[in-house]
Design a protein around this motif. Structure first.
Motif, PDB file in Angstrom:
ATOM      1  N   SER A 178     -38.770  23.900  60.396  1.00 10.00           N
ATOM      2  CA  SER A 178     -37.514  24.650  60.440  1.00 10.00           C
ATOM      3  C   SER A 178     -36.311  23.715  60.497  1.00 10.00           C
ATOM      4  CB  SER A 178     -37.505  25.592  61.648  1.00 10.00           C
ATOM      5  OG  SER A 178     -38.500  26.580  61.527  1.00 10.00           O
ATOM      6  N   LEU A 179     -36.430  22.642  61.254  1.00  5.71           N
ATOM      7  CA  LEU A 179     -35.340  21.670  61.337  1.00  5.71           C
ATOM      8  C   LEU A 179     -35.111  20.997  59.991  1.00  5.71           C
ATOM      9  CD1 LEU A 179     -36.059  20.020  64.796  1.00  5.71           C
ATOM     10  CD2 LEU A 179     -34.071  21.421  64.218  1.00  5.71           C
ATOM     11  N   ASP A 180     -36.185  20.654  59.293  1.00  8.48           N
ATOM     12  CA  ASP A 180     -36.063  20.060  57.959  1.00  8.48           C
ATOM     13  C   ASP A 180     -35.357  21.012  57.002  1.00  8.48           C
ATOM     14  OD1 ASP A 180     -37.042  17.486  58.139  1.00  8.48           O
ATOM     15  OD2 ASP A 180     -39.113  18.064  57.826  1.00  8.48           O
ATOM     16  N   ALA A 181     -35.777  22.260  57.016  1.00 13.16           N
ATOM     17  CA  ALA A 181     -35.198  23.257  56.109  1.00 13.16           C
ATOM     18  C   ALA A 181     -33.734  23.509  56.439  1.00 13.16           C
ATOM     19  CB  ALA A 181     -35.988  24.561  56.199  1.00 13.16           C
ATOM     20  N   LEU A 182     -33.402  23.558  57.725  1.00 15.24           N
ATOM     21  CA  LEU A 182     -32.036  23.849  58.155  1.00 15.24           C
ATOM     22  C   LEU A 182     -31.090  22.702  57.856  1.00 15.24           C
ATOM     23  CD1 LEU A 182     -29.970  25.613  59.631  1.00 15.24           C
ATOM     24  CD2 LEU A 182     -30.779  24.625  61.778  1.00 15.24           C
ATOM     25  N   PHE A 183     -31.488  21.475  58.206  1.00 15.21           N
ATOM     26  CA  PHE A 183     -30.559  20.350  58.115  1.00 15.21           C
ATOM     27  C   PHE A 183     -30.576  19.650  56.767  1.00 15.21           C
ATOM     28  CE2 PHE A 183     -30.707  20.834  62.723  1.00 15.21           C
ATOM     29  CZ  PHE A 183     -29.352  20.691  63.039  1.00 15.21           C
ATOM     30  N   SER A 184     -31.562  19.929  55.914  1.00 13.58           N
ATOM     31  CA  SER A 184     -31.579  19.296  54.592  1.00 13.58           C
ATOM     32  C   SER A 184     -30.433  19.782  53.713  1.00 13.58           C
ATOM     33  CB  SER A 184     -32.917  19.553  53.890  1.00 13.58           C
ATOM     34  OG  SER A 184     -33.107  20.940  53.656  1.00 13.58           O
ATOM     35  N   GLN A 185     -29.815  20.905  54.083  1.00 15.80           N
ATOM     36  CA  GLN A 185     -28.659  21.378  53.309  1.00 15.80           C
ATOM     37  C   GLN A 185     -27.458  20.454  53.464  1.00 15.80           C
ATOM     38  OE1 GLN A 185     -26.348  24.778  55.175  1.00 15.80           O
ATOM     39  NE2 GLN A 185     -28.293  24.992  56.257  1.00 15.80           N
ATOM     40  N   PHE A 186     -27.442  19.606  54.493  1.00 18.45           N
ATOM     41  CA  PHE A 186     -26.326  18.698  54.720  1.00 18.45           C
ATOM     42  C   PHE A 186     -26.559  17.323  54.098  1.00 18.45           C
ATOM     43  CE2 PHE A 186     -26.444  21.609  58.405  1.00 18.45           C
ATOM     44  CZ  PHE A 186     -25.255  22.278  58.152  1.00 18.45           C
ATOM     45  N   GLY A 187     -27.781  17.036  53.682  1.00 20.88           N
ATOM     46  CA  GLY A 187     -28.080  15.745  53.077  1.00 20.88           C
ATOM     47  C   GLY A 187     -29.530  15.357  53.308  1.00 20.88           C
ATOM     48  N   HIS A 188     -29.867  14.156  52.885  1.00 20.33           N
ATOM     49  CA  HIS A 188     -31.255  13.676  52.977  1.00 20.33           C
ATOM     50  C   HIS A 188     -31.627  13.410  54.429  1.00 20.33           C
ATOM     51  CE1 HIS A 188     -34.938  11.643  51.718  1.00 20.33           C
ATOM     52  NE2 HIS A 188     -34.650  10.694  52.599  1.00 20.33           N
ATOM     53  N   VAL A 189     -32.661  14.116  54.912  1.00 21.96           N
ATOM     54  CA  VAL A 189     -33.153  13.922  56.272  1.00 21.96           C
ATOM     55  C   VAL A 189     -34.264  12.871  56.244  1.00 21.96           C
ATOM     56  CG1 VAL A 189     -34.335  14.986  58.233  1.00 21.96           C
ATOM     57  CG2 VAL A 189     -32.566  16.266  57.002  1.00 21.96           C
ATOM     58  N   VAL A 190     -34.030  11.761  56.939  1.00 24.83           N
ATOM     59  CA  VAL A 190     -35.034  10.702  57.011  1.00 24.83           C
ATOM     60  C   VAL A 190     -36.195  11.136  57.887  1.00 24.83           C
ATOM     61  CG1 VAL A 190     -35.479   8.311  57.720  1.00 24.83           C
ATOM     62  CG2 VAL A 190     -33.290   8.916  56.659  1.00 24.83           C
ATOM     63  N   ASP A 191     -35.867  11.757  59.027  1.00 23.42           N
ATOM     64  CA  ASP A 191     -36.906  12.208  59.942  1.00 23.42           C
ATOM     65  C   ASP A 191     -36.290  13.104  61.001  1.00 23.42           C
ATOM     66  OD1 ASP A 191     -39.379  12.500  61.116  1.00 23.42           O
ATOM     67  OD2 ASP A 191     -39.363  10.569  62.139  1.00 23.42           O
ATOM     68  N   GLU A 222     -34.890  33.588  57.973  1.00 24.43           N
ATOM     69  CA  GLU A 222     -33.578  34.232  58.094  1.00 24.43           C
ATOM     70  C   GLU A 222     -32.538  33.292  58.686  1.00 24.43           C
ATOM     71  OE1 GLU A 222     -31.550  38.184  60.219  1.00 24.43           O
ATOM     72  OE2 GLU A 222     -33.723  37.854  60.289  1.00 24.43           O
ATOM     73  N   MET A 223     -32.947  32.474  59.626  1.00 28.93           N
ATOM     74  CA  MET A 223     -32.039  31.563  60.290  1.00 28.93           C
ATOM     75  C   MET A 223     -31.461  30.536  59.312  1.00 28.93           C
ATOM     76  SD  MET A 223     -32.975  29.221  63.545  1.00 28.93           S
ATOM     77  CE  MET A 223     -34.548  28.862  62.738  1.00 28.93           C
ATOM     78  N   VAL A 224     -32.311  29.968  58.479  1.00 23.58           N
ATOM     79  CA  VAL A 224     -31.866  28.960  57.518  1.00 23.58           C
ATOM     80  C   VAL A 224     -30.886  29.560  56.516  1.00 23.58           C
ATOM     81  CG1 VAL A 224     -32.628  27.472  55.633  1.00 23.58           C
ATOM     82  CG2 VAL A 224     -33.925  27.547  57.766  1.00 23.58           C
ATOM     83  N   LEU A 225     -31.212  30.726  55.973  1.00 20.82           N
ATOM     84  CA  LEU A 225     -30.332  31.366  54.992  1.00 20.82           C
ATOM     85  C   LEU A 225     -29.009  31.796  55.619  1.00 20.82           C
ATOM     86  CD1 LEU A 225     -32.901  33.525  52.982  1.00 20.82           C
ATOM     87  CD2 LEU A 225     -31.792  31.414  52.259  1.00 20.82           C
ATOM     88  N   SER A 226     -29.043  32.272  56.842  1.00 17.84           N
ATOM     89  CA  SER A 226     -27.803  32.667  57.529  1.00 17.84           C
ATOM     90  C   SER A 226     -26.904  31.458  57.719  1.00 17.84           C
ATOM     91  CB  SER A 226     -28.120  33.299  58.885  1.00 17.84           C
ATOM     92  OG  SER A 226     -28.818  34.519  58.720  1.00 17.84           O
ATOM     93  N   MET A 227     -27.489  30.342  58.120  1.00 17.58           N
ATOM     94  CA  MET A 227     -26.723  29.114  58.296  1.00 17.58           C
ATOM     95  C   MET A 227     -26.081  28.677  56.992  1.00 17.58           C
ATOM     96  SD  MET A 227     -25.838  26.739  60.445  1.00 17.58           S
ATOM     97  CE  MET A 227     -24.398  26.105  59.618  1.00 17.58           C
TER      98      MET A 227
END
Length: 225
Positions: A26-39, A164-169
């Protein structure tokens, strides 16, 4: 007060009941919208209880992730985000500057010792640069009449990590967003309702082809009436 730029952010007030594997997805899906997540590090320890960290490849990504999801409800709890004071060693190693950084630290340490022993006055600091400005997709501003009167969007080709959380964000960044409606038993499609047709059109244009995960480009059309 300026925020020191950092590739790493900490997320506090996490729901401790969520399993580690689900939390990382969920964290990967949520924060990948802001850029490349290393980990992202979700450690179930007493010291790190209710806290996790996300490491980005670019400073602009972490700066955006620090501001936009602040206070966002994540598994029933409001996210509290702060920048890390120091970055993981993975960052300079990834950028190939680890050896240079170690040399700078040694020089700085030697200079501090020299100033202390000689009684020299410390030189003023250079000041901390402001967090990098983010450069997201430019949101078009057409006339409402340019769009049909559909105010509900249909999303497909969504990855399994979508919820739903990821899309709402994601859609909350576009004016006029009202709600996300998922389809039971189908993770790959969803509906998004906006306040009017013009705002739905802006959301469609701004997020068309957005990749929640690298393997899936989101397709957005108007829902059939």
């Amino acid at each position: 007060m300026d925020i020191r730029p950092s590739y790493t952010i900490y997320i506090n007030n996490m729901n401790e009941k969520i399993k580690k594997e689900e939390l990382k997805r969920s964290l990967d899906a949520l924060f990948s919208q802001f850029g490349h997540v290393v980990d992202n590090v979700a450690v179930k320890t007493v010291r790190m209880r209710g806290r996790t960290s996300v490491i980005f490849k670019e400073l602009s990504s972490s700066a955006s992730a620090f501001r936009k999801p602040q206070g966002f409800p994540f598994y029933g709890k409001l996210m509290r985000i702060q920048c890390a004071r120091t970055d993981s060693e993975r960052i300079p190693k990834m950028h190939g500057t680890f050896a240079d950084d170690e040399k700078k630290k040694e020089k700085k340490k030697a200079k501090t010792v020299e100033q202390t022993t000689s009684g020299a006055n410390k030189k003023p600091g250079q000041g901390t640069p402001n967090a990098a400005n983010t450069q997201g997709n430019s949101t078009p501003n057409p006339q409402v009449s340019d769009y049909p009167l559909h105010y509900i969007l249909f999303l497909n080709d969504l990855p399994e990590e979508t919820n739903e959380m990821v899309l709402s964000m994601l859609f909350n960044q576009v004016p006029g967003f009202k709600e996300v409606r998922l389809v039971p038993g189908r993770y790959d499609i969803a509906f998004v309702e906006c306040e009017n047709g013009g705002q739905a059109g802006v959301a469609r244009d701004a997020l068309q082809g957005f990749r929640i995960m690298p393997s899936h480009a989101m397709k957005i059309t108007y829902a059939q009436k």
